[in-house]
Design a protein around this motif. Sequence first.
Motif, PDB file in Angstrom:
ATOM      1  N   LEU A 106     -16.790 -24.607  14.502  1.00 43.98           N
ATOM      2  CA  LEU A 106     -17.552 -23.552  15.179  1.00 43.98           C
ATOM      3  C   LEU A 106     -18.664 -24.042  15.974  1.00 43.98           C
ATOM      4  N   ASN A 107     -19.079 -25.272  15.685  1.00 41.52           N
ATOM      5  CA  ASN A 107     -20.052 -25.761  16.676  1.00 41.52           C
ATOM      6  C   ASN A 107     -19.851 -26.120  18.122  1.00 41.52           C
ATOM      7  N   ASP A 130     -24.418 -24.687  13.528  1.00 45.68           N
ATOM      8  CA  ASP A 130     -23.523 -24.229  12.759  1.00 45.68           C
ATOM      9  C   ASP A 130     -24.059 -24.497  11.208  1.00 45.68           C
ATOM     10  N   TYR A 147     -20.041 -16.171  21.083  1.00 41.42           N
ATOM     11  CA  TYR A 147     -19.905 -17.793  21.112  1.00 41.42           C
ATOM     12  C   TYR A 147     -19.321 -17.817  22.610  1.00 41.42           C
ATOM     13  N   THR A 166     -26.919 -17.233  18.588  1.00 40.42           N
ATOM     14  CA  THR A 166     -26.796 -18.780  19.263  1.00 40.42           C
ATOM     15  C   THR A 166     -27.571 -18.808  20.476  1.00 40.42           C
ATOM     16  N   ARG A 220     -20.599 -17.320  11.191  1.00 41.11           N
ATOM     17  CA  ARG A 220     -20.956 -17.642  12.596  1.00 41.11           C
ATOM     18  C   ARG A 220     -22.667 -17.407  12.341  1.00 41.11           C
ATOM     19  N   GLN A 221     -23.553 -17.786  13.388  1.00 41.27           N
ATOM     20  CA  GLN A 221     -24.898 -17.337  13.490  1.00 41.27           C
ATOM     21  C   GLN A 221     -24.846 -15.978  14.060  1.00 41.27           C
TER      22      GLN A 221
END
Lengths: 350, 350
Positions: free
Chosen positions: A5-6, A330, A104, B92, B88-89
């Motif tokens: 996810l990062n 993340d 994202y 971001t 997830r954040q």
Amino acid sequence: MTEKLNVVPFVSVDHMMKLVLAVGVERFLTEMSAYIEEDFLRWEQFDKTPRIASHSHDGVIELMPTSDGHLYGFKYVNGHPKNTRDGRQTVTAFGVLADVGNGYPMLLTEMTILTALRTAATSAVAAKYLAPKGADTMAIIGNGAQSEFQAVAFKALLGVNKLRLYDIDASASQKCKANLAGMGFDIVIADNAQDAVEGAQIITTVTADKQLATILTDNMVGTGVHINAVGGDCPGKTELHKDILLRSDIFVEFPPQTRIEGEIQQLAADHPVIELWQVMAGKAQGRNSSAQVTLFDSVGFAIEDFSALRYVRDKLIDTGLFEELDLLADPDEPRDLFGMLLRAAKASAV
Amino acid sequence: MTEKLNVVPFVSVDHMMKLVLAVGVERFLTEMSAYIEEDFLRWEQFDKTPRIASHSHDGVIELMPTSDGHLYGFKYVNGHPKNTRDGRQTVTAFGVLADVGNGYPMLLTEMTILTALRTAATSAVAAKYLAPKGADTMAIIGNGAQSEFQAVAFKALLGVNKLRLYDIDASASQKCKANLAGMGFDIVIADNAQDAVEGAQIITTVTADKQLATILTDNMVGTGVHINAVGGDCPGKTELHKDILLRSDIFVEFPPQTRIEGEIQQLAADHPVIELWQVMAGKAQGRNSSAQVTLFDSVGFAIEDFSALRYVRDKLIDTGLFEELDLLADPDEPRDLFGMLLRAAKASAV
């Protein structure tokens, strides 16, 4: 592609060049053109806004966002005409594609090369609908960084294989000719713009002057010609004499932006123009006679960048030509960003 | 820093954490606050525009650009409240600092962590001018990702060392308390918001609800208190009862944006507000009596990100905590982008 996810896939300049070469320039332009056509055909689905410009004495920095409700894309692009003095590019760009559902980023990529390709692809797509049938000869006035991309796109999409080049700097024409050697073009370097347009069914103007310039005068444009006006693309920068505009049918990307930036900034704010997407969708007529002068007043719109980003993203899966960028924080527990910092401290202390 | 024209320094999440830890969180916040103050004091030099938002069913993606005429910065930031479901954040971000003179990016950096830090730093800077003198006790209502950053910033800048925490989820308060252990705080976890505000001279509200919520009611706010309202930051998202607003002096970053996004979206469009930069510059009064209720209606403005980008950029030179990103096409001859591609083909064929 990765599930971490990062991580955001990043296409560097080096990877972009390798990608273009791996696919082949002509095929890259042809495939990307299909993405552009696909997006123009669903034009009404997009959030559209003129670019957000920050002007300064020496140039402009712009953000060009758009979204189709599923994907979001934006491009950062600058335009600084004096940059070449320091060996810098006049225009550089990078862009991001993101998932509207979670916000994202899905792709970060260089877009200097990609913009050159998408600009040429868009010109060629427009010409497919507007140029006279069977056109095989194109004049290119202005032989700088965009000229070869235009040539290759018109060859790939329309079969144009005769080029007539002119630039006020003869070495630019020589560079363009040399770069296109062995690609199947018959190339003539003309002594002046008048000479260049002779016998050409398509005239591409792509000079870099920032001032109001007149690259083409009315007497140089014969009946039935398609003009692909690429170089006039910001306030105060035009290439065509107003009289040419007045006897042309004018096709544009996004009227609110083109009226500010395009050749039509010379005309009244209500001068009729035709939206290119409507021609593609069969909602408006493109070329309707062999005598008609058609003009694509290209300024470059965010949706073309969006198409280019989509195309590159799709190409990555097969080619692997990207790096993984550690761009997104993340934490294991989303509410615990501070704790992530503390754990990083512990990890580095060990 | 490098002189290679194609390269842009990139600060990954990992490097950002290392940078914050190398500097120390308190010192990082203190030093960055000085950059924020410096930029607020020259507020009138900046190009200011409300953020450019692309709204969708699940959230929003925003671009926040600004420029002081020498540097240009922008942040990409999303807000997707449901993201935590997938690990997830909610928010971001990443950002870019560029040179206005040539349009070239000078820094690309993660900004999820950096935004948390700059938001807390801005709150503490505002409180320096607005909170009652000698305030040492802060209630924090909402103990999610931003809460610890707020606590540390208020300790670093104002000497606040007593915290009263409350969250509807008790585990969030426990997490916050545990993360702040050993940092010199006296921490009480309260049973409810009413309990939390008792004895606090500063009340920070920083909940994550997207709906119009009432975290604080009028009876909970005593005279002389400073309210630091951080959580209400988009249309439809507020935390304070309207009656509190009506008896507070309200301080904001950029009124055109705060009227859309902040607590004051509940008030008439012409309700008087005071611009924080004017207080800092001595052009408007901040706290004027010990009975006054002051409210900083924080929504986060592009200039704070600009300050944060400037600070990080300056810190890179000493620490070396960055990578070099091959982001910009850099042909030997600026007009010869196509030739660069051809030379790449030759180089890879060898």
